[in-house]
Write an enzyme that holds these catalytic residues in place. Structure first.
Site, short mmCIF file in Angstrom:
data_model
loop_
_atom_site.label_atom_id
_atom_site.label_comp_id
_atom_site.label_asym_id
_atom_site.label_seq_id
_atom_site.Cartn_x
_atom_site.Cartn_y
_atom_site.Cartn_z
CD GLU A 1 8.00 -0.58 7.72
OE1 GLU A 1 8.25 0.54 7.23
OE2 GLU A 1 6.95 -1.21 7.48
CG ASP B 1 0.58 -4.18 1.98
OD1 ASP B 1 0.87 -5.22 2.60
OD2 ASP B 1 1.32 -3.18 1.94
CE LYS C 1 3.01 -6.10 3.86
NZ LYS C 1 2.62 -5.04 4.86
CG ASP D 1 -0.35 -0.10 2.53
OD1 ASP D 1 0.90 -0.15 2.61
OD2 ASP D 1 -1.08 -0.12 3.53
CB SER D 2 4.56 1.71 0.02
OG SER D 2 4.79 0.52 -0.72
#
Length: 284
Positions: free
Chosen positions: A201, A102, A132, A63-64
């Site tokens: 992360e 995502d 994810k 989703d970045s």
């Protein structure tokens, strides 16, 4: 998707001939725990997937893309339609990597049933291997619900961008013992619930190592430790497409500089009427 296939190369620049290669599977990734490190990068388009696929074990449609592709200030505005459109493109552009997508903010947190409906739609409309989702112990029930119904799940703990407002920013997590214990418990809960892999992360290295050693599934680090079972980065970050990146990013190229230089040359030739030349023109 585990079968080999051949792309039609006759009609589109988007379909160069792939090398014969069998797509990896979720069980194959699970078996890499403690073995050969897993290579993972983000991909948002078919062409980038084609270029990275042979070198990666997993491609993450993150989703970045909200920030990288759409220029949004965070991932919170990303929609499920965005994820499906880009996820389907990456699946079409790959033939080797396990593709994971995502689940965007607001599409899975309300209940396991909501998460299943969202995940089922994503997988049905993209052909991806799994999804994810972010979160720790609070999401364990949802992860179990999904995996019992045949949806492979990658967990995500530590710095979770969808919770940036609650976390107060993008700083590294686990700097005190209490937070370390919480994140380690989160990782164990998600792994025990059935996630086949975990992204960890933005945590201090000792915590990343403790998580890697403390769960039975592959741990993929981003800003974590080289001792994790694999690594993931945003491809555009490691390619040098942006001026500002996180500390944990290593730039392997300066694509932004190379693109700017190429466009500068093009602009100069257009203004000088040097392009197009004879080799680019059609004659009678």
């Amino acid at each position: 998707m585990s079968t080999t296939f051949t792309l039609d190369t006759a009609t589109s620049r988007a379909n160069p001939t792939p090398k014969p290669m069998r797509r990896l599977t979720v069980p194959a990734i699970q078996k890499r725990k403690g073995g050969e490190p897993i290579v993972m990068l983000t991909a948002y388009t078919a062409r980038m997937a084609q270029l990275m696929d042979a070198h990666c074990d997993m491609l993450l449609v993150g989703d970045s893309l909200g920030q990288v592709i759409y220029g949004l200030p965070s991932t919170l505005s990303v929609t499920i339609d965005m994820m499906i459109a880009h996820g389907a493109a990456v699946v079409r552009g790959s033939y080797h990597s396990v593709v994971i997508i995502d689940m965007p903010f607001g599409t899975y947190e309300a209940s396991p049933e909501q998460a299943f409906a969202s995940a089922a739609r994503i997988m049905a409309e993209t052909g991806a291997a799994g999804v994810k989702l972010e979160g720790g112990e609070a999401m364990a029930e949802t992860v179990a619900f999904l995996t019992r119904r045949g949806i492979p799940v990658v967990g995500h703990v530590g710095l979770t961008p969808q919770a940036v407002n609650a976390l107060g920013g993008y700083g590294a997590r686990g700097r005190d013992e209490a937070e370390q214990a919480k994140i380690l418990a989160d990782a164990r809960a998600i792994a025990d619930a059935g996630a086949f892999s975990l992204v960890v992360e933005g945590v201090v290295e000792p915590l990343a190592i403790a998580i890697t050693q403390g769960v039975g599934v592959p741990v993929i680090g981003i800003g974590a430790s080289a001792q994790c079972d694999g690594q993931v980065l945003v491809a555009e970050d490691m390619l040098g497409m942006f001026d500002r990146t996180a500390r944990f990013v290593k730039r392997y190229d300066d694509m932004a500089g190379r693109i700017s230089a190429a466009v500068e040359r093009y602009a100069g030739e257009v203004r000088e009427r040097a392009f197009p030349g004879a080799e680019q023109l059609y004659s009678i």
